[in-house]
Design a protein around this motif. Structure first.
Motif, PDB file in Angstrom:
ATOM      1  N   ALA A 166      34.679  47.742  45.944  1.00  0.00           N
ATOM      2  CA  ALA A 166      34.885  48.537  44.736  1.00  0.00           C
ATOM      3  C   ALA A 166      35.954  49.615  44.920  1.00  0.00           C
ATOM      4  CB  ALA A 166      33.555  49.171  44.310  1.00  0.00           C
ATOM      5  N   LYS A 167      35.926  50.310  46.060  1.00  0.00           N
ATOM      6  CA  LYS A 167      36.868  51.403  46.284  1.00  0.00           C
ATOM      7  C   LYS A 167      38.302  50.897  46.325  1.00  0.00           C
ATOM      8  CE  LYS A 167      38.047  55.053  49.602  1.00  0.00           C
ATOM      9  NZ  LYS A 167      37.683  55.685  50.900  1.00  0.00           N
ATOM     10  N   ASP A 168      38.550  49.865  47.128  1.00  0.00           N
ATOM     11  CA  ASP A 168      39.914  49.352  47.253  1.00  0.00           C
ATOM     12  C   ASP A 168      40.375  48.674  45.970  1.00  0.00           C
ATOM     13  OD1 ASP A 168      41.140  49.675  50.036  1.00  0.00           O
ATOM     14  OD2 ASP A 168      39.114  49.049  50.523  1.00  0.00           O
ATOM     15  N   ASN A 169      39.446  48.065  45.248  1.00  0.00           N
ATOM     16  CA  ASN A 169      39.825  47.423  43.991  1.00  0.00           C
ATOM     17  C   ASN A 169      40.306  48.458  42.978  1.00  0.00           C
ATOM     18  OD1 ASN A 169      39.945  44.832  42.557  1.00  0.00           O
ATOM     19  ND2 ASN A 169      38.434  45.748  41.189  1.00  0.00           N
ATOM     20  N   ALA A 170      39.650  49.627  42.963  1.00  0.00           N
ATOM     21  CA  ALA A 170      40.076  50.704  42.067  1.00  0.00           C
ATOM     22  C   ALA A 170      41.460  51.232  42.455  1.00  0.00           C
ATOM     23  CB  ALA A 170      39.053  51.839  42.087  1.00  0.00           C
ATOM     24  N   ILE A 171      41.698  51.357  43.773  1.00  0.00           N
ATOM     25  CA  ILE A 171      43.020  51.789  44.251  1.00  0.00           C
ATOM     26  C   ILE A 171      44.080  50.769  43.839  1.00  0.00           C
ATOM     27  CG2 ILE A 171      44.419  52.200  46.313  1.00  0.00           C
ATOM     28  CD1 ILE A 171      41.849  53.264  47.665  1.00  0.00           C
ATOM     29  N   PHE A 173      42.708  42.519  47.944  1.00  0.00           N
ATOM     30  CA  PHE A 173      42.093  41.441  48.714  1.00  0.00           C
ATOM     31  C   PHE A 173      41.088  41.938  49.753  1.00  0.00           C
ATOM     32  CE2 PHE A 173      45.953  38.923  47.418  1.00  0.00           C
ATOM     33  CZ  PHE A 173      45.237  38.099  46.561  1.00  0.00           C
ATOM     34  N   ARG A 174      40.857  43.247  49.787  1.00  0.00           N
ATOM     35  CA  ARG A 174      39.774  43.752  50.632  1.00  0.00           C
ATOM     36  C   ARG A 174      38.424  43.573  49.952  1.00  0.00           C
ATOM     37  NH1 ARG A 174      42.494  49.368  53.040  1.00  0.00           N
ATOM     38  NH2 ARG A 174      44.502  48.397  53.620  1.00  0.00           N
ATOM     39  N   PHE A 175      38.447  43.290  48.669  1.00  0.00           N
ATOM     40  CA  PHE A 175      37.280  42.874  47.886  1.00  0.00           C
ATOM     41  C   PHE A 175      36.102  43.837  48.004  1.00  0.00           C
ATOM     42  CE2 PHE A 175      37.722  39.085  45.451  1.00  0.00           C
ATOM     43  CZ  PHE A 175      36.484  38.882  44.855  1.00  0.00           C
ATOM     44  N   SER A 220      30.735  31.340  57.149  1.00  0.00           N
ATOM     45  CA  SER A 220      31.246  32.175  56.062  1.00  0.00           C
ATOM     46  C   SER A 220      30.607  33.554  56.086  1.00  0.00           C
ATOM     47  CB  SER A 220      30.979  31.485  54.713  1.00  0.00           C
ATOM     48  OG  SER A 220      31.263  32.346  53.634  1.00  0.00           O
ATOM     49  N   ALA A 221      29.292  33.600  56.170  1.00  0.00           N
ATOM     50  CA  ALA A 221      28.575  34.870  56.108  1.00  0.00           C
ATOM     51  C   ALA A 221      28.887  35.778  57.296  1.00  0.00           C
ATOM     52  CB  ALA A 221      27.068  34.611  56.031  1.00  0.00           C
ATOM     53  N   ARG A 222      29.248  35.191  58.429  1.00  0.00           N
ATOM     54  CA  ARG A 222      29.543  35.960  59.637  1.00  0.00           C
ATOM     55  C   ARG A 222      31.016  36.360  59.745  1.00  0.00           C
ATOM     56  NH1 ARG A 222      26.129  36.455  63.759  1.00  0.00           N
ATOM     57  NH2 ARG A 222      24.077  35.477  63.646  1.00  0.00           N
ATOM     58  N   SER A 223      31.861  35.840  58.859  1.00  0.00           N
ATOM     59  CA  SER A 223      33.298  36.108  58.952  1.00  0.00           C
ATOM     60  C   SER A 223      33.631  37.519  58.484  1.00  0.00           C
ATOM     61  CB  SER A 223      34.072  35.098  58.098  1.00  0.00           C
ATOM     62  OG  SER A 223      33.944  33.790  58.633  1.00  0.00           O
ATOM     63  N   PRO A 224      34.697  38.113  59.022  1.00  0.00           N
ATOM     64  CA  PRO A 224      35.122  39.450  58.575  1.00  0.00           C
ATOM     65  C   PRO A 224      35.382  39.471  57.077  1.00  0.00           C
ATOM     66  CG  PRO A 224      36.307  38.792  60.560  1.00  0.00           C
ATOM     67  CD  PRO A 224      35.556  37.574  60.105  1.00  0.00           C
ATOM     68  N   GLY A 225      34.847  40.491  56.418  1.00  0.00           N
ATOM     69  CA  GLY A 225      35.059  40.637  54.994  1.00  0.00           C
ATOM     70  C   GLY A 225      33.986  40.016  54.127  1.00  0.00           C
ATOM     71  N   ALA A 226      33.141  39.163  54.704  1.00  0.00           N
ATOM     72  CA  ALA A 226      32.099  38.497  53.914  1.00  0.00           C
ATOM     73  C   ALA A 226      31.167  39.544  53.294  1.00  0.00           C
ATOM     74  CB  ALA A 226      31.310  37.537  54.795  1.00  0.00           C
ATOM     75  N   TYR A 227      30.696  39.232  52.090  1.00  0.00           N
ATOM     76  CA  TYR A 227      29.849  40.190  51.388  1.00  0.00           C
ATOM     77  C   TYR A 227      28.687  39.460  50.715  1.00  0.00           C
ATOM     78  CZ  TYR A 227      32.024  38.852  46.960  1.00  0.00           C
ATOM     79  OH  TYR A 227      32.439  38.160  45.860  1.00  0.00           O
ATOM     80  N   LYS A 228      28.047  40.083  49.735  1.00  0.00           N
ATOM     81  CA  LYS A 228      26.746  39.626  49.237  1.00  0.00           C
ATOM     82  C   LYS A 228      26.743  38.184  48.742  1.00  0.00           C
ATOM     83  CE  LYS A 228      27.771  42.097  44.915  1.00  0.00           C
ATOM     84  NZ  LYS A 228      27.404  43.266  44.094  1.00  0.00           N
ATOM     85  N   MET A 229      27.802  37.718  48.081  1.00  0.00           N
ATOM     86  CA  MET A 229      27.815  36.345  47.587  1.00  0.00           C
ATOM     87  C   MET A 229      27.716  35.346  48.733  1.00  0.00           C
ATOM     88  SD  MET A 229      27.925  36.672  44.339  1.00  0.00           S
ATOM     89  CE  MET A 229      28.434  37.796  43.041  1.00  0.00           C
TER      90      MET A 229
END
Length: 520
Positions: free
Chosen positions: A288-293, A284-286, A450-459
């Motif tokens: 690539a690195k954490d998803n692989a872990i 849920f950290r969303f 949404s864009a300013r929230s922690p964890g927000a990314y390119k989408m």
């Protein structure tokens, strides 16, 4: 109690209706209605009694009740004309009239009383998270509301028992610990549980204050606590809200605590459940690195426990994320793997909400939004407080132009899980719902959040670009576009629409034009 009629079997203990031995998908209220009608088949069940039993006295319209009865009849192959199994007594209520064969479950082997040999009294699954809900302590003179101190924990036990990953001690054992000074280590040892939920219900004047605390019995540390305040004349109407809030909080806080403890264990010594919960924390950290872990941890859990449905569903989710977020270039391969693993999870346990969720998301990757709806809805029917289920469902609805439902489910997901790691996505869904209705100013407000929230990314950043552009705020849209290019230089509009398969064509055209004006 089990009841058999025609080719159906109604299993009260498992809260399940089967036909020819196979479980049928049924809404919880519909199944509760059937159980109540069958249990009281020797008499007429009035509408008021159904209201009190199914909706706990909360006012509902006649059309809501009629809808549940209609759904139940359809499930049983009955209808209002035949009334083969359920008879309507107009203006009064309903009666179950089918021929019933009743089977009582075999008596359990005699157990030593909890008070005699504490450690041997109850055996929870060795590694599965487990919990005991104790009766709440009443503070003050409860009067007619004194029963709330036991009623709420009793209902919590029933609700928590529907979480497939959590072992819940039955009321008959956990309610033996009524003392205000019950030692948590003693509770853990006697009942064999990792977690204990306790609380106080304080009656003061016209108000009731409820304090709830989740503790880890292994170290007596407080994992989570919350306070609720309600007027006594309104306590029953807010009871459902309180229950939903507590269940949703535990569904988030227990896995987080399990993951935190798992970090203290050498990786090679993790058991299946510890590896699974640690994997959830990473997935849920969303990124690539954490998803692989997370993928490696889910595979480790599956290797240690074959047929571990939740770990298989988690592994499906990692492949979904690889495709959706573009962590790897092989979209089709990742989408196929997500679907294959979702198929496996559902085949092993079709009543697991997480398995249904990943199946819905696998349909999404195949641009089959309509096909995803049934799976995502079923995930929330199986677990009515499943924030992740409502969140995924709201995305699918927003992309399909079902804006009102998408907004409602987005709001519900946020209220159920206000500290969710994907909270930024829930805000983004609300933004898309407004944009789908042409409410661009409101959409821009939610997109910015949404864009300013922690964890927000390119989408989320891309949604902010489009939302501001559609309001005519070209400067703010350009700022987010610059940010997107700096953080994700290879991201394109094609990537966005591959991950978000809009079936609402006008909304998609507006979004595409807005992004294109900023070179995306």
């Amino acid at each position: 109690m089990n009841w058999r009629f025609e080719n159906f079997e109604l299993d009260e203990a498992k809260f399940e209706l089967r036909s020819a031995g196979l479980p049928l998908a049924a809404e919880p209220q519909v199944l509760s209605l059937l159980i109540h009608l069958v249990r009281h088949r020797d008499r007429l069940v009035t509408k008021d009694e159904i209201n009190e039993t199914i909706w706990h006295g909360r006012f509902v319209s006649d059309s809501a009740l009629a809808s549940r009865v209609k759904t139940l009849r359809r499930l049983l192959g009955d209808d209002g004309r035949q009334q083969r199994l359920i008879r309507t007594v107009h203006g009064r209520g309903f009666r179950f009239i089918g021929d019933i064969a009743e089977n009582s479950p075999a008596p359990a082997p005699a157990r030593v009383k909890v008070d005699e040999h504490p450690a041997a009294a109850i055996e929870a699954p060795v590694n599965k998270p487990s919990i005991a809900v104790l009766p709440f302590r009443l503070v003050g003179i409860g009067g007619p509301y004194a029963g709330i101190a036991e009623a709420l924990p009793d209902e919590l036990i029933a609700e928590l028992s529907r979480l497939r990953w959590l072992f819940v001690i039955a009321r008959g054992s956990s309610f033996r610990f009524r003392s205000a000074s019950a030692d948590l280590r003693d509770v853990g040892a006697r009942l064999g549980v990792r977690y204990c939920l306790s609380g106080t219900a304080e009656i003061s004047g016209t108000r009731m204050m409820l304090a709830v605390e989740l503790a880890d019995t292994r170290d007596c540390g407080v994992v989570w606590s919350e306070r609720y305040d309600a007027r006594l004349d309104d306590v029953h109407s807010v009871r459902e809200t309180i229950l939903s809030s507590i269940v949703a909080a535990l569904e988030l806080q227990i896995p987080l605590n399990e993951a935190q403890r798992a970090r203290l264990v050498p990786p090679e010594n993790l058991d299946a459940w510890a590896a699974y919960h640690l994997g959830l924390d990473h997935v849920f950290r969303f990124n690539a690195k954490d998803n692989a872990i997370a993928g490696a941890l889910f595979e480790q859990a599956i290797a240690k426990e074959r047929g571990f449905v939740r770990a298989i569903a988690g592994l499906s989710f990692t492949h979904f994320q690889n495709a959706f977020a573009g962590h790897t270039p092989d979209f089709s391969e990742q989408a196929a793997a997500a679907r294959r693993l979702a198929d496996e999870a559902v085949a092993l346990d079709g009543r697991d909400p997480f398995a249904n969720l990943v199946m819905g998301r696998a349909h999404w990757l195949a641009s089959d939004l309509e096909g995803s709806f049934g799976w995502l809805e079923r995930a929330t029917q199986l677990s009515p407080n499943y924030a992740q289920g409502f969140y995924a469902w709201s995305w699918a609805e927003a992309l399909a132009g079902i804006a009102d439902a998408g907004q409602e489910h987005s709001d519900l997901a946020r209220s159920l899980s206000p500290l969710d790691p994907l909270f930024y996505g829930m805000l983004g869904t609300r933004a898309l719902a407004h944009m789908s209705r042409g409410e661009f100013e409101e959409g821009a407000v939610w997109a910015e959040r949404s864009a300013r929230s922690p964890g927000a990314y390119k989408m989320n950043h891309a949604i902010a670009v489009a939302a501001h552009e559609l309001t005519g705020n070209h400067e703010r849209a350009a700022a987010w576009a610059d940010h997107l290019r700096n953080t994700s230089p290879e991201f394109t509009g094609a990537d966005f629409f591959r991950s978000f398969p809009f079936t609402d064509k006008p909304a998609k055209e507006r979004m595409a034009a807005a992004l294109a004006r900023h070179g995306i």
